[in-house]
Design an enzyme around this catalytic site. Structure first.
Site, PDB file in Angstrom:
ATOM      1  N   GLU A   1      46.212  58.789  39.397  1.00  0.00           N
ATOM      2  CA  GLU A   1      45.042  58.309  38.648  1.00  0.00           C
ATOM      3  C   GLU A   1      45.058  58.824  37.206  1.00  0.00           C
ATOM      4  O   GLU A   1      44.744  58.094  36.282  1.00  0.00           O
ATOM      5  CB  GLU A   1      43.726  58.730  39.343  1.00  0.00           C
TER       6      GLU A   1
ATOM      7  N   CYS B   1      43.682  38.040  40.548  1.00  0.00           N
ATOM      8  CA  CYS B   1      42.584  37.613  39.673  1.00  0.00           C
ATOM      9  C   CYS B   1      42.831  38.165  38.269  1.00  0.00           C
ATOM     10  O   CYS B   1      42.053  38.957  37.740  1.00  0.00           O
ATOM     11  CB  CYS B   1      41.248  38.105  40.236  1.00  0.00           C
TER      12      CYS B   1
ATOM     13  N   CYS C   1      44.128  31.546  41.770  1.00  0.00           N
ATOM     14  CA  CYS C   1      43.045  31.266  42.721  1.00  0.00           C
ATOM     15  C   CYS C   1      43.583  30.682  44.025  1.00  0.00           C
ATOM     16  O   CYS C   1      43.000  30.896  45.096  1.00  0.00           O
ATOM     17  CB  CYS C   1      42.028  30.327  42.091  1.00  0.00           C
TER      18      CYS C   1
ATOM     19  N   CYS D   1      44.123  33.441  46.494  1.00  0.00           N
ATOM     20  CA  CYS D   1      43.070  34.467  46.516  1.00  0.00           C
ATOM     21  C   CYS D   1      42.358  34.511  47.864  1.00  0.00           C
ATOM     22  O   CYS D   1      41.899  33.475  48.365  1.00  0.00           O
ATOM     23  CB  CYS D   1      42.072  34.170  45.405  1.00  0.00           C
TER      24      CYS D   1
ATOM     25  N   CYS E   1      33.907  32.518  45.830  1.00  0.00           N
ATOM     26  CA  CYS E   1      33.947  32.760  44.389  1.00  0.00           C
ATOM     27  C   CYS E   1      33.191  31.676  43.626  1.00  0.00           C
ATOM     28  O   CYS E   1      33.594  30.513  43.599  1.00  0.00           O
ATOM     29  CB  CYS E   1      35.406  32.819  43.916  1.00  0.00           C
TER      30      CYS E   1
HETATM   31  S1  SF4 Z   1      39.082  32.586  43.265  1.00  0.00           S
HETATM   32 FE1  SF4 Z   1      37.733  33.825  41.966  1.00  0.00          FE
HETATM   33  S2  SF4 Z   1      38.156  35.926  42.546  1.00  0.00           S
HETATM   34 FE2  SF4 Z   1      39.841  34.680  43.330  1.00  0.00          FE
HETATM   35  S3  SF4 Z   1      41.420  34.706  41.723  1.00  0.00           S
HETATM   36 FE3  SF4 Z   1      40.134  32.919  41.354  1.00  0.00          FE
HETATM   37  S4  SF4 Z   1      38.586  33.629  39.923  1.00  0.00           S
HETATM   38 FE4  SF4 Z   1      39.482  35.443  40.829  1.00  0.00          FE
END
Ligand code: SF4
Length: 345
Positions: A41, A194, A201, A204, A210
């Site tokens: 960290e 993201c 997306c 994701c 989202c």
């Molecule tokens: S769906 Fe939403 S949270 Fe997922 S990568 Fe796309 S913008 Fe980011």
């Protein structure tokens, strides 16, 4: 997106599950000790993770426990920190290791309140160590987490305050199964899926939750921070070499690159003539120009001009064996200066 416990529980569960399969292989994840996490960290603040991964193993091999760092010389820590930048963090890390030994019996403390007492540890780092190393139910917010939670809620096109982001991170950690998995997963999601400019997306795990994805506002949220124009500086480095020795200076602990070594260098906010450089170092005669390069930091851009002096300086210089350079820490820019005479490793 209204925050509600059941939606937050779904998001947290999806991120925890995803992270277990998608986590990048990083050395501190394999070792997974509180001290190793604390080192990572400190080293990762404002530094690319790939660069940290290269340096972390050497650091933990040399300092396997807080006591080994507390008892070492600061120079040894700085040597291993070379290339990571932000050298003040290395000094804070050394001080934190001493505090761990004097105030916490040599063991990394477990709570946010205790961790915040350590030099160089702020709210994010304390939360990261408490949750990831000790699985305490506390939130963390870094740039990646901020982006993810803003997009999930489609908030922040005009900016949101820190309190809002910490509240959202708190809502999520309160609903998760494992604070360690959720918090590391949130950061990983922001770093690898993201992303700021090209979010993936399609890959994701929380796409269906989202709001930014639904509204196609991913690239507008969160509002990018206004960038300040960079200050420009001019550094004039002069290599004085004689009979296998080189003149060096030690930078004071309180300035940029504090505690690192360098060849004699003048720093100026305006361009200097060669005559001004010679006269600063009390050199009679012309300097030899070896080259110039630009070195960019987050807050300033520095033009380096590198010279060699074929003449003695009337200044009192400190001389070092060329063979001993590997025992002294240099910032990257000064390694580049040394490379003009093939003196950098
Ligand atoms: S769906 Fe939403 S949270 Fe997922 S990568 Fe796309 S913008 Fe980011």
């Amino acid at each position: 997106m209204p925050s509600n416990a059941s939606n937050d529980a779904n998001i947290a569960a999806a991120i925890e599950k995803w992270f277990q399969g998608a986590a990048r292989e990083l050395p501190w994840r394999a070792e997974d000790s509180p001290w190793g996490r604390l080192l990572s960290e400190f080293m990762a603040q404002q530094t690319q993770i790939e660069r940290v991964a290269e340096k972390w193993t050497a650091m933990v091999d040399r300092f396997p426990a807080p006591i080994s760092m507390a008892e070492a010389d600061l120079n040894d820590v700085m040597l291993l920190w070379q290339g990571l930048g932000y050298y003040r963090r290395a000094r804070y890390l050394k001080e934190a290791s001493e505090q761990i030994c004097s105030e916490f019996g040599g063991e990394v403390p477990q709570t946010v309140e205790e961790l915040l007492r350590l030099k160089g540890v702020g709210k994010y780092t304390a939360g990261a160590i408490a949750s990831i190393a000790f699985n305490n139910r506390v939130p963390i917010v870094d740039g990646n987490v901020h982006r993810v939670v803003c997009r999930l809620a489609n908030e922040g096109s005009k900016g949101v305050n820190d309190a809002w982001t910490w509240d959202r991170a708190t809502n999520l950690v309160e609903q998760c199964s494992s604070p360690s998995l959720l918090n590391e997963g949130l950061m990983e999601l922001g770093a690898t899926v993201c992303m700021s400019k090209n979010p993936k997306c399609h890959a994701c795990p929380v796409q269906s939750n989202c709001e930014a994805f639904k509204n196609e506002t991913q690239l507008d949220v969160p509002k990018p921070k206004a960038t300040k124009s960079k200050q420009v500086e001019f550094h004039y480095a002069v290599l004085f070499c004689k009979q296998g020795k080189i003149a060096l200076e030690h930078r004071s602990q309180t300035e940029l690159w504090g505690g690192m070594w360098q060849v004699p260098t003048i720093e100026s906010i305006r361009k200097l003539t060669q005559k001004e450089v010679s006269s600063h170092f009390k050199v009679q005669g012309k300097l030899l120009k070896l080259g110039s390069f630009k070195h960019t930091l987050t807050h300033k851009s520095i033009e380096f001009h590198v010279f060699e002096s074929p003449h003695e300086s009337a200044e009192q210089l400190k001389w070092f064996d060329v063979d001993s350079l590997s025992e002294l820490p240099f910032a990257n820019a000064q390694k580049k200066v040394l490379s003009y005479k093939e003196l950098a490793d």
